[in-house]
Design a protein around this motif. Structure first.
Motif, PDB file in Angstrom:
ATOM      1  N   ALA A   1       4.442   1.017   4.893  1.00 38.30           N
ATOM      2  CA  ALA A   1       3.086   1.716   4.896  1.00 38.30           C
ATOM      3  C   ALA A   1       2.669   2.080   6.024  1.00 38.30           C
ATOM      4  CB  ALA A   1       1.841   0.720   4.862  1.00 38.30           C
ATOM      5  N   THR A   2       1.988   3.039   6.386  1.00 38.35           N
ATOM      6  CA  THR A   2       1.665   4.118   8.035  1.00 38.35           C
ATOM      7  C   THR A   2      -0.249   3.587   7.447  1.00 38.35           C
ATOM      8  OG1 THR A   2       3.063   5.722   7.531  1.00 38.35           O
ATOM      9  CG2 THR A   2       1.115   6.057   9.504  1.00 38.35           C
ATOM     10  N   VAL A   3      -0.652   2.694   9.091  1.00 37.30           N
ATOM     11  CA  VAL A   3      -1.796   2.840   8.493  1.00 37.30           C
ATOM     12  C   VAL A   3      -2.778   2.616   9.696  1.00 37.30           C
ATOM     13  CG1 VAL A   3      -1.674   1.091   6.764  1.00 37.30           C
ATOM     14  CG2 VAL A   3      -1.581   0.213   9.698  1.00 37.30           C
TER      15      VAL A   3
ATOM     16  N   PRO B   1       1.581   8.625   2.319  1.00 40.09           N
ATOM     17  CA  PRO B   1       2.882   7.252   2.898  1.00 40.09           C
ATOM     18  C   PRO B   1       4.032   8.228   2.661  1.00 40.09           C
ATOM     19  CG  PRO B   1       1.981   7.432   0.138  1.00 40.09           C
ATOM     20  CD  PRO B   1       1.634   8.338   0.733  1.00 40.09           C
TER      21      PRO B   1
ATOM     22  N   PRO C   1       0.352  -0.873  -0.367  1.00 46.69           N
ATOM     23  CA  PRO C   1       0.233   0.144   0.256  1.00 46.69           C
ATOM     24  C   PRO C   1       0.524   1.748  -0.008  1.00 46.69           C
ATOM     25  CG  PRO C   1       0.078  -0.739   2.460  1.00 46.69           C
ATOM     26  CD  PRO C   1       0.634  -2.300   0.993  1.00 46.69           C
ATOM     27  N   ALA C   2       1.907   1.057   0.291  1.00 43.09           N
ATOM     28  CA  ALA C   2       2.857   2.662   0.689  1.00 43.09           C
ATOM     29  C   ALA C   2       3.904   2.250  -0.376  1.00 43.09           C
ATOM     30  CB  ALA C   2       3.272   2.706   2.004  1.00 43.09           C
TER      31      ALA C   2
ATOM     32  N   PRO D   1      -5.863   3.182   5.847  1.00 45.05           N
ATOM     33  CA  PRO D   1      -4.768   4.550   5.450  1.00 45.05           C
ATOM     34  C   PRO D   1      -5.119   5.491   5.928  1.00 45.05           C
ATOM     35  CG  PRO D   1      -4.875   2.335   3.450  1.00 45.05           C
ATOM     36  CD  PRO D   1      -6.257   2.585   4.375  1.00 45.05           C
TER      37      PRO D   1
END
Length: 235
Positions: A36-38, A188, A17-18, A183
């Motif tokens: 990723a950052t979630v 990101p 995702p990032a 997210p």
């Protein structure tokens, strides 16, 4: 048996995702990174990470099922897959097993590091080290997560072919693991200058090491009159 293979389907797999990249490669190995950052706490991500049966793609299993996948998150613990069958009475029994990786470092909510050659790399003379690290992000309730997989040794595959394939497959599992978490709205994180690993994480209060040059007398010895006898006077 199904396992991680180099196919057009793998090469077309969805990226993480990032950030996803074959960060470095040579004739003898490679390093891939997914970040990723979630919107989730480290503890929530840790709990999800330890249940690979819930997110690992069964197409990249040896048995064709992830029902027998588990991670024992302690040193020397196993990221393993059980081969299971259902008998005539409906009872599930284990008829074999395979080790994907072995845990060499575990600190809940911070770092899980495992060693193992995934998929077809298992038959090669290589060592693969996967570090899964996480730390609270600047956003409230958000966590920055990374997969970093380093592979080195002798292999009969061409690195230029196997590295992108492993990158895509591992990136798919990374994405699947984070699917339940939302997210954040911001961009990101950039990988430049960022190394989410145990070297940069706050591992808790440090303990001050004792100075090996300093010795402390035992009180019992200090009070023992025979422990340090007086010097003998000359005749």
């Amino acid at each position: 048996m199904k396992h991680l293979v180099i196919t057009a389907a793998i090469l077309a797999a969805t990226a993480s995702p990032a950030f996803a990249d074959v960060k470095a490669a040579s004739d003898t190995g490679f390093n891939i990174i997914h970040i990723a950052t979630v919107q989730a706490t480290p503890d929530e991500i840790w709990k999800r990470l330890l249940a690979p049966k819930d997110y690992w793609n069964k197409s990249h299993s040896w048995s064709g099922s992830t029902a027998g996948f588990y991670i024992d998150a302690q040193a020397n613990g196993c990221f393993c897959e059980l081969f299971q069958e259902t008998d005539a009475n409906g009872k599930v029994k284990t008829v074999g097993s395979v080790e994907h990786m072995r845990v060499i470092f575990a600190q809940p909510g911070k770092v899980l590091r495992m060693q193992g050659a995934l998929g077809p790399l298992q038959s090669e003379a290589v060592i693969g080290t996967l570090t899964v690290a996480m730390e609270p992000a600047k956003q409230d309730g958000a966590t920055r997560v990374s997969f970093s997989y380093v592979v080195g040794g002798y292999m009969r595959y061409k690195v230029a072919e196997i590295a992108p394939a492993v990158d895509k497959v591992l990136g798919e599992q990374f994405k699947n693991m984070l699917l339940p978490f939302t997210p954040p709205a911001d961009e990101p994180p950039k990988v430049d200058g960022f190394n989410l690993d145990i070297e940069t994480l706050d591992m808790g209060p440090a303990t001050e090491a004792a100075d090996p040059t300093e010795t402390q007398a035992d009180p019992a010895i200090q009070n023992d009159p025979v422990a340090d006898p007086p010097a003998t006077e000359p005749n």
